[in-house]
Design a protein around this motif. Structure first.
Motif, short mmCIF file in Angstrom:
data_model
loop_
_atom_site.label_atom_id
_atom_site.label_comp_id
_atom_site.label_asym_id
_atom_site.label_seq_id
_atom_site.Cartn_x
_atom_site.Cartn_y
_atom_site.Cartn_z
N HIS B 97 0.84 -1.21 0.00
CA HIS B 97 0.00 0.00 0.00
C HIS B 97 0.87 1.26 0.00
O HIS B 97 0.56 2.24 -0.65
N TYR B 98 1.97 1.19 0.75
CA TYR B 98 2.90 2.32 0.82
C TYR B 98 3.46 2.63 -0.57
O TYR B 98 3.45 3.77 -1.02
N LEU B 99 3.92 1.56 -1.25
CA LEU B 99 4.51 1.75 -2.58
C LEU B 99 3.46 2.26 -3.58
O LEU B 99 3.75 3.14 -4.40
N ALA B 101 0.85 4.01 -2.92
CA ALA B 101 0.58 5.43 -2.63
C ALA B 101 1.71 6.30 -3.15
O ALA B 101 1.47 7.38 -3.70
N ALA B 102 2.96 5.82 -2.98
CA ALA B 102 4.11 6.61 -3.45
C ALA B 102 4.07 6.74 -4.97
O ALA B 102 4.47 7.77 -5.52
#
Lengths: 484, 290
Positions: B97-99, B101-102
């Motif tokens: 999810h972090y990637l 979003a990035a």
């Protein structure tokens, strides 16, 4: 909330080291509570007029006075690797192969930094609140009297969160010099704000001084005459009047300071976006060293070569030149200029102490054989001590007889660096402590380096023993923990 | 989508990592980039993935230089690096999810894709654990999932099967075969068996140069007559020849080697595999260029 921010905050908060830092802040805050009748006093205000630390308002202002310096220092060490860990883990280079918004990425990192600092601030508030309850249970104070002085730290923390990011993106600072730069910036800002009275308001200490003056004036009709923060020695107990500190008053100047801090933070984040590399950074090849293909025999020689290879060539040349010059100058110049400068340049070596070997898991591999591990650790220490003695040789030769306090200090510095590197797992604590030591020295606290003072020498001897216990006992602790 | 390597050269100081590499990739499918360690595969991949700029030459995406306009490719690229990037503190789901979003991927579509990838890569049962507690193979699968986020049109993988067990390797080959039906997948590896069954095309590199560009079958047919097998007693001294395999059979060993002649007495000609063919090309026994 954005997944990017959630991820950033989660990964920071879950670091085991962060929990350790929170614990340290909790204890430090408890120790920063002003007391009366002890030889070490956190805050003494006109002791001939006021009864010292006799009500809970002293706790938050006393804690705030110390923590305006200490919390940013600890916080800087904690947050100043957000981007470098992203680089080292390969996540940033990975993201750079896709179309990533630099503003979003760095804003989330800024918020991650801020969250970590706010976490530390909250721990400080909880600890101070707990001390209020323990020391003055049942004594009334308004919530603002308690929290007001502690809130003055917040604007500075916002700036710090952004500055840490900037130092990690600026090419000149993103290496080892970033942590030293931040430590120095905090010290210079703090002391300039306490000294001149000219208020920039980054640390919040000037607001605390204003609050102190305002509170004293309300009782005596005049400004404060004598204040001591973190002092030692007997304090006169003649004063019988009670000093109640008012909460911080939000006047125009304070709002202006907050606005300046927020603007600075925005500027630093903006500059970070500009300076963040557009393609992954190249791995540093030290071809000139590799080409020489030096074959060294013996562990000590090998370790010396390894440590020397970590220092840039220009730094080696500058240090060597200054070291040679130091032999030909007067004692006063040696102690006032050459000694601090040479030792500040030697930070590059000291920050490698205790942890650098494990960058490629070599220490883990060596630890499979305890004998090899101790041999290597001993060689590491011998090289660092020899380097430190050699570095300080221009001072040593000026003594007409052997100066044991100074020699002990020369032994203590690398040993403490090894111990701190081993515990923390990086060189940032060492870097910050060395910067603080030499900053204080250059600002008149020359007794921190004992040329002849036996008392200070004895303190360093004690620290040396503790460092040795940590260095050789740390692995036993780690091995046991793994076994459990 | 068409990617053109136009005389791409990369030097590091005096070392030439890639020299005048020219090739065109334009059809969906799996392209295997093969070569021994140090052949320049990773450097080529790093140039293609816009991590480094070539010293000379250009890489064009549909006619536009990605050296000058890297973002053009970055929007279409899914990259699996050799060193797995990960944050040990995060769980697989949080990390993905972090990637996402990035990368600025749309939330709803990403949620669905992450769940699908976690299932497809057998990570759904362990997604709650932090990546620090994953094995190397598990982390590799997370990295593969990360490279597939956002449905990229070009997938570049650098040594994708490192750390995977045989079942995972087979499953990964199947996954990439499926993806390659509509996308271009470039797999850089030195393990030829990983791409033997899936690659439509191979690019063979040696000392920074492209020495073969074509179908695996063409490489194999080019190597016909160059692969030999001989049974020899264990420990027998052998002439200095490129050996592709040694198999122990009771008291003797069967040696498979490439040569233009049967340099060992009693050697019999055998049908080459892609591995034999690659060895023959790399050894300069087969002078072919696609």
């Amino acid at each position: 909330m954005d997944e990017l921010i959630i991820g950033e905050i989660t990964r920071r908060m879950r670091r085991p080291a962060y929990v350790g830092v929170c614990f340290a802040v909790f204890i430090l805050t408890a120790l920063c509570v002003p007391t009366s009748g002890t030889s070490l006093h956190v805050l003494a205000v006109d002791p001939t007029i006021f009864h010292q630390a006799d009500n809970p308002t002293w706790i938050s202002i006393g804690v705030a006075f110390v923590m305006t310096l200490v919390l940013p220092m600890i916080g800087a060490m904690t947050i100043n690797n957000a981007l470098s860990t992203a680089r080292e883990s390969g996540v940033l280079p990975f993201l750079q192969t896709s179309r990533v918004s630099r503003v979003r990425l760095l804003s989330s990192m800024f918020i991650g930094n801020l969250a970590q600092l706010l976490g530390l601030w909250l721990v400080m508030v909880i600890s101070a609140g707990g001390m209020c309850l323990i020391r003055f249970f049942g004594v009334a104070m308004t919530p603002w009297q308690f929290i007001g002085p502690l809130t003055v730290l917040l604007p500075g923390l916002v700036v710090l969160a952004a500055l840490a990011l900037l130092t990690e993106t600026l090419p000149i600072l993103r290496g080892r010099s970033g942590s030293a730069f931040i430590s120095l910036a905090i010290l210079v800002t703090y002391f300039s704000e306490t000294g001149s009275g000219r208020v920039v308001g980054l640390t919040g200490v000037s607001t605390l001084i204003a609050t102190l003056n305002h509170s004293v004036k309300a009782v005596t009709g005049h400004a404060v005459r004598g204040v001591q923060v973190l002092g030692t020695g007997a304090v006169s107990a003649k004063g019988h009047r009670t000093l109640l500190f008012s909460g911080v008053s939000f006047n125009g100047q304070l709002w202006q300071q907050i606005a300046v801090c927020l603007a600075l933070a925005a500027l630093f984040v903006g500059l970070s976006c500009v300076f963040l590399e557009r393609r992954p950074l190249k791995a540093k090849h030290r071809q000139h060293q590799a080409k020489r293909d030096n074959v060294v025999h013996g562990l000590i020689a090998g370790e010396a070569l390894r440590l020397l290879a970590t220092i840039p060539m220009w730094l080696k040349i500058v240090t060597m030149m200054l070291w040679v010059i130091s032999f030909g100058v007067q004692w006063a110049t040696v102690t006032s200029v050459m000694l601090p400068v040479l030792n500040l340049l030697a930070i590059a070596l000291l920050v490698q102490a205790g942890w650098g070997i494990n960058e490629n898991k070599v220490a883990d591999w060596l630890s499979l054989s305890s004998r090899r591990m101790y041999q290597h650790r001993s060689a590491h220490i011998v090289v660092l001590i020899a380097a430190n003695l050699l570095l300080n040789l221009p001072v040593l030769i000026h003594f007409t007889h052997i100066s044991w306090p100074f020699i002990i200090w020369c032994l203590a510095m690398p040993l403490l660096a090894v111990a701190s590197g081993q515990i923390v797992g990086n060189g940032r604590l060492t870097e910050s402590l060395v910067v603080v030591l030499w900053f204080s020295y250059l600002n008149g606290k020359t007794t921190l380096v004992p040329f002849t003072q036996v008392g200070t020498g004895a303190v360093y001897a004690g620290l040396t023993l503790i460092a040795i216990l940590v260095i050789f006992g740390w692995n036993c602790f780690k091995v046991r923990r793994v076994a459990v | 989508m068409e990617i053109v390597f136009d005389h791409v050269t990369m030097t590091f100081g005096d070392d030439v990592a890639v020299k005048h590499f020219t090739a065109t990739l334009n059809a969906a499918g799996v392209v295997g980039l093969i070569g021994p360690n140090g052949a320049g595969k990773s450097t080529l991949v790093r140039m293609l993935t816009t991590q480094i700029k070539p010293t000379e030459g250009d890489i064009l995406l549909d006619g536009t230089s990605i050296v000058k306009h890297p973002d053009l490719l970055r929007t279409k690229l899914g990259y699996l690096p050799q060193q797995i990037p990960y944050y040990p503190e995060l769980t697989a789901r949080a990390y993905l999810h972090y990637l996402a979003a990035a990368k600025g991927l749309p939330r709803v579509a990403t949620d669905e894709q992450i769940e699908r990838l976690l299932g497809q890569l057998h990570l759904d049962a362990i997604h709650g654990r932090r990546l620090a507690n994953y094995s190397g193979g598990m982390r590799q699968r997370v990295a593969i999932a990360a490279s597939l986020l956002g449905e990229p049109q070009l997938i570049v993988c650098d040594e994708p099967t490192v750390g995977l067990d045989p079942i995972e390797r087979a499953s990964l080959r199947t996954l990439y075969s499926q993806l390659a039906q509509t996308r271009l997948v470039l797999m850089s590896t030195h393990i030829i068996s990983d791409i033997e069954s899936v690659a439509n095309r191979i690019l063979l590199m040696r000392q920074g140069r492209l020495c073969f560009d074509g179908k695996p079958a063409d490489a194999i047919s080019a190597a016909q007559g160059c692969v030999w097998e001989v049974a020899a007693p264990i420990g027998k001294a052998l002439p200095d020849i490129p050996i592709s395999a040694v198999k122990q059979v009771s008291a003797h060993e069967v040696i498979r080697f490439v040569a233009d002649q049967p340099v060992i007495a009693g050697a019999e000609q055998v049908t080459p595999t892609l591995e034999d063919a690659s060895l023959a090309i790399l050894e300069g026994l087969v002078m072919t260029h696609g």
